[in-house]
Design a protein around this motif. Structure first.
Motif, PDB file in Angstrom:
ATOM      1  N   PHE A  26       0.816  -1.209   0.000  1.00 35.27           N
ATOM      2  CA  PHE A  26       0.000   0.000   0.000  1.00 35.27           C
ATOM      3  C   PHE A  26       0.851   1.261   0.000  1.00 35.27           C
ATOM      4  O   PHE A  26       0.379   2.331   0.331  1.00 35.27           O
ATOM      5  CB  PHE A  26      -0.930   0.033   1.210  1.00 35.27           C
ATOM      6  CG  PHE A  26      -1.890  -1.104   1.272  1.00 35.27           C
ATOM      7  CD1 PHE A  26      -2.469  -1.628   0.129  1.00 35.27           C
ATOM      8  CD2 PHE A  26      -2.233  -1.676   2.477  1.00 35.27           C
ATOM      9  CE1 PHE A  26      -3.365  -2.677   0.180  1.00 35.27           C
ATOM     10  CE2 PHE A  26      -3.133  -2.726   2.552  1.00 35.27           C
ATOM     11  CZ  PHE A  26      -3.695  -3.222   1.393  1.00 35.27           C
ATOM     12  N   LEU A 129     -10.411  -5.172   2.548  1.00 36.39           N
ATOM     13  CA  LEU A 129      -9.740  -4.128   1.768  1.00 36.39           C
ATOM     14  C   LEU A 129     -10.060  -4.262   0.285  1.00 36.39           C
ATOM     15  O   LEU A 129     -10.265  -3.262  -0.401  1.00 36.39           O
ATOM     16  CB  LEU A 129      -8.235  -4.168   1.993  1.00 36.39           C
ATOM     17  CG  LEU A 129      -7.751  -3.540   3.281  1.00 36.39           C
ATOM     18  CD1 LEU A 129      -6.246  -3.694   3.431  1.00 36.39           C
ATOM     19  CD2 LEU A 129      -8.132  -2.065   3.355  1.00 36.39           C
ATOM     20  N   ARG A 130     -10.122  -5.473  -0.209  1.00 35.78           N
ATOM     21  CA  ARG A 130     -10.454  -5.685  -1.627  1.00 35.78           C
ATOM     22  C   ARG A 130     -11.858  -5.146  -1.924  1.00 35.78           C
ATOM     23  O   ARG A 130     -12.075  -4.483  -2.929  1.00 35.78           O
ATOM     24  CB  ARG A 130     -10.367  -7.164  -1.981  1.00 35.78           C
ATOM     25  CG  ARG A 130     -10.688  -7.431  -3.452  1.00 35.78           C
ATOM     26  CD  ARG A 130     -10.328  -8.834  -3.786  1.00 35.78           C
ATOM     27  NE  ARG A 130      -8.890  -8.932  -3.687  1.00 35.78           N
ATOM     28  CZ  ARG A 130      -8.102  -9.276  -4.703  1.00 35.78           C
ATOM     29  NH1 ARG A 130      -8.620  -9.576  -5.859  1.00 35.78           N
ATOM     30  NH2 ARG A 130      -6.810  -9.327  -4.557  1.00 35.78           N
ATOM     31  N   VAL A 133     -11.686  -1.391  -1.953  1.00 34.73           N
ATOM     32  CA  VAL A 133     -11.071  -0.903  -3.188  1.00 34.73           C
ATOM     33  C   VAL A 133     -12.065  -0.996  -4.340  1.00 34.73           C
ATOM     34  O   VAL A 133     -12.185  -0.058  -5.150  1.00 34.73           O
ATOM     35  CB  VAL A 133      -9.760  -1.668  -3.500  1.00 34.73           C
ATOM     36  CG1 VAL A 133      -9.280  -1.379  -4.910  1.00 34.73           C
ATOM     37  CG2 VAL A 133      -8.684  -1.310  -2.486  1.00 34.73           C
ATOM     38  N   GLU A 134     -12.812  -2.085  -4.428  1.00 37.90           N
ATOM     39  CA  GLU A 134     -13.829  -2.215  -5.486  1.00 37.90           C
ATOM     40  C   GLU A 134     -14.867  -1.100  -5.367  1.00 37.90           C
ATOM     41  O   GLU A 134     -15.274  -0.511  -6.376  1.00 37.90           O
ATOM     42  CB  GLU A 134     -14.500  -3.585  -5.409  1.00 37.90           C
ATOM     43  CG  GLU A 134     -13.602  -4.725  -5.841  1.00 37.90           C
ATOM     44  CD  GLU A 134     -14.184  -6.099  -5.551  1.00 37.90           C
ATOM     45  OE1 GLU A 134     -15.286  -6.189  -4.955  1.00 37.90           O
ATOM     46  OE2 GLU A 134     -13.532  -7.095  -5.898  1.00 37.90           O
ATOM     47  N   ARG A 142     -11.613   8.162  -3.435  1.00 39.66           N
ATOM     48  CA  ARG A 142     -10.354   7.477  -3.158  1.00 39.66           C
ATOM     49  C   ARG A 142      -9.848   7.731  -1.745  1.00 39.66           C
ATOM     50  O   ARG A 142      -9.126   6.923  -1.183  1.00 39.66           O
ATOM     51  CB  ARG A 142      -9.312   7.895  -4.181  1.00 39.66           C
ATOM     52  CG  ARG A 142      -9.708   7.492  -5.579  1.00 39.66           C
ATOM     53  CD  ARG A 142      -8.712   7.982  -6.587  1.00 39.66           C
ATOM     54  NE  ARG A 142      -9.227   7.748  -7.931  1.00 39.66           N
ATOM     55  CZ  ARG A 142      -8.846   8.416  -8.985  1.00 39.66           C
ATOM     56  NH1 ARG A 142      -7.939   9.360  -8.871  1.00 39.66           N
ATOM     57  NH2 ARG A 142      -9.370   8.145 -10.154  1.00 39.66           N
ATOM     58  N   PHE A 145     -10.176   5.094   1.218  1.00 42.02           N
ATOM     59  CA  PHE A 145      -9.171   4.065   1.502  1.00 42.02           C
ATOM     60  C   PHE A 145      -8.357   4.474   2.731  1.00 42.02           C
ATOM     61  O   PHE A 145      -8.116   3.677   3.634  1.00 42.02           O
ATOM     62  CB  PHE A 145      -8.257   3.852   0.290  1.00 42.02           C
ATOM     63  CG  PHE A 145      -7.270   2.748   0.480  1.00 42.02           C
ATOM     64  CD1 PHE A 145      -7.661   1.427   0.379  1.00 42.02           C
ATOM     65  CD2 PHE A 145      -5.951   3.029   0.775  1.00 42.02           C
ATOM     66  CE1 PHE A 145      -6.753   0.400   0.565  1.00 42.02           C
ATOM     67  CE2 PHE A 145      -5.037   2.011   0.960  1.00 42.02           C
ATOM     68  CZ  PHE A 145      -5.433   0.697   0.853  1.00 42.02           C
ATOM     69  N   GLU A 178      -6.171   6.346 -10.502  1.00 40.16           N
ATOM     70  CA  GLU A 178      -7.019   5.155 -10.455  1.00 40.16           C
ATOM     71  C   GLU A 178      -6.207   3.880 -10.645  1.00 40.16           C
ATOM     72  O   GLU A 178      -6.518   2.844 -10.052  1.00 40.16           O
ATOM     73  CB  GLU A 178      -8.105   5.255 -11.524  1.00 40.16           C
ATOM     74  CG  GLU A 178      -9.145   4.187 -11.425  1.00 40.16           C
ATOM     75  CD  GLU A 178     -10.294   4.421 -12.386  1.00 40.16           C
ATOM     76  OE1 GLU A 178     -10.604   3.473 -13.131  1.00 40.16           O
ATOM     77  OE2 GLU A 178     -10.873   5.520 -12.374  1.00 40.16           O
ATOM     78  N   PHE A 181      -5.122   2.144  -7.460  1.00 39.66           N
ATOM     79  CA  PHE A 181      -6.177   1.375  -6.809  1.00 39.66           C
ATOM     80  C   PHE A 181      -6.454   0.072  -7.561  1.00 39.66           C
ATOM     81  O   PHE A 181      -6.728  -0.953  -6.946  1.00 39.66           O
ATOM     82  CB  PHE A 181      -7.446   2.224  -6.656  1.00 39.66           C
ATOM     83  CG  PHE A 181      -7.243   3.348  -5.684  1.00 39.66           C
ATOM     84  CD1 PHE A 181      -7.467   3.165  -4.331  1.00 39.66           C
ATOM     85  CD2 PHE A 181      -6.791   4.585  -6.112  1.00 39.66           C
ATOM     86  CE1 PHE A 181      -7.253   4.187  -3.424  1.00 39.66           C
ATOM     87  CE2 PHE A 181      -6.579   5.615  -5.219  1.00 39.66           C
ATOM     88  CZ  PHE A 181      -6.804   5.419  -3.861  1.00 39.66           C
ATOM     89  N   HIS A 182      -6.350   0.104  -8.868  1.00 36.10           N
ATOM     90  CA  HIS A 182      -6.501  -1.134  -9.647  1.00 36.10           C
ATOM     91  C   HIS A 182      -5.390  -2.120  -9.278  1.00 36.10           C
ATOM     92  O   HIS A 182      -5.645  -3.321  -9.162  1.00 36.10           O
ATOM     93  CB  HIS A 182      -6.494  -0.863 -11.148  1.00 36.10           C
ATOM     94  CG  HIS A 182      -7.793  -0.370 -11.677  1.00 36.10           C
ATOM     95  ND1 HIS A 182      -8.909  -1.163 -11.759  1.00 36.10           N
ATOM     96  CD2 HIS A 182      -8.155   0.851 -12.126  1.00 36.10           C
ATOM     97  CE1 HIS A 182      -9.924  -0.457 -12.244  1.00 36.10           C
ATOM     98  NE2 HIS A 182      -9.488   0.775 -12.473  1.00 36.10           N
ATOM     99  N   LEU A 184      -3.911  -2.313  -6.385  1.00 38.29           N
ATOM    100  CA  LEU A 184      -4.267  -2.854  -5.072  1.00 38.29           C
ATOM    101  C   LEU A 184      -5.293  -3.962  -5.217  1.00 38.29           C
ATOM    102  O   LEU A 184      -5.229  -4.979  -4.524  1.00 38.29           O
ATOM    103  CB  LEU A 184      -4.853  -1.759  -4.163  1.00 38.29           C
ATOM    104  CG  LEU A 184      -3.917  -0.734  -3.595  1.00 38.29           C
ATOM    105  CD1 LEU A 184      -4.717   0.245  -2.727  1.00 38.29           C
ATOM    106  CD2 LEU A 184      -2.813  -1.357  -2.783  1.00 38.29           C
ATOM    107  N   ASP A 185      -6.233  -3.748  -6.104  1.00 40.91           N
ATOM    108  CA  ASP A 185      -7.293  -4.733  -6.308  1.00 40.91           C
ATOM    109  C   ASP A 185      -6.734  -6.039  -6.858  1.00 40.91           C
ATOM    110  O   ASP A 185      -7.306  -7.099  -6.676  1.00 40.91           O
ATOM    111  CB  ASP A 185      -8.351  -4.158  -7.244  1.00 40.91           C
ATOM    112  CG  ASP A 185      -9.657  -4.936  -7.193  1.00 40.91           C
ATOM    113  OD1 ASP A 185      -9.991  -5.476  -6.123  1.00 40.91           O
ATOM    114  OD2 ASP A 185     -10.338  -4.993  -8.223  1.00 40.91           O
TER     115      ASP A 185
END
Length: 187
Positions: A26, A129-130, A133-134, A142, A145, A178, A181-182, A184-185
């Motif tokens: 992260f 967390l997933r 994030v979604e 954002r 988070f 973005e 974050f993708h 992280l996903d």
């Protein structure tokens, strides 16, 4: 075709002992600033973003090995035969793998917040967390988070005492692209 070199930053005296800081999942290389600045007074401090982290192009690797290979390619690019490594979380895992696969490249290794197993609580936390994030990717807030991490990690007292700093950090996270974050996903 060769992968591009990881986006990186080097601070400190050119002939100082080289210390490489390896990010958690992260994090970005900027996250190290409170530690890196004083260390760079005496050491040559190297930071980088792994693939999928803020400044390095390309999707995140799906396995640890290619990340270790990326670090070796960066060391080669910088003409560094070996470095001291300090890695936290995901970066600690990369550091351990790097030391195992390329021991001649690692002068010393410190890992923080690294585990060789996953507990049910860790799995639940990762799922939570997933989902967050979604949701963030769907609704666009954002900064949420940051809110979730603060709620999970810090005491109320700490939040009250550091309100201004945490608000600034929330703005920084809210301004991340973005693509961060993708990535992280995908973790």
């Amino acid at each position: 075709m060769n992968e591009p070199i990881l986006t990186h930053r080097v601070d400190g005296p050119p002939h100082g002992d080289p210390l490489m800081l390896l990010n958690g999942g992260f994090m970005t290389m900027a996250s190290w600033e409170p530690c890196a600045a004083p260390l760079a007074e005496v050491l040559r401090v190297l930071r980088c973003d792994f693939r999928g982290q803020l400044l390095t192009p390309g999707p995140a690797h799906q396995e640890l090995g290619p990340n270790a290979d990326d670090v070796v390619a960066l060391l080669d690019h910088l003409g560094l035969d070996s470095v001291h490594l300090l890695g936290t979380s995901f970066g600690g895992e990369i550091g351990l793998l790097l030391a195992a696969r390329y021991p001649e490249r690692v002068r010393s290794l410190i890992v923080v917040a690294v585990s060789d197993y996953t507990t049910e609580a860790m799995t639940r936390g990762a799922r939570k967390l997933r989902r967050i994030v979604e949701e963030i990717l769907a609704d666009g807030d954002r900064g949420r988070f940051h809110d979730v991490l603060v709620e999970e990690v810090y005491s109320r007292e700490h939040v009250e005492e550091n309100r201004a700093t945490l608000a600034e950090r929330r703005e920084q996270i809210a301004s991340l692209p973005e693509s961060w974050f993708h990535a992280l996903d995908d973790l």
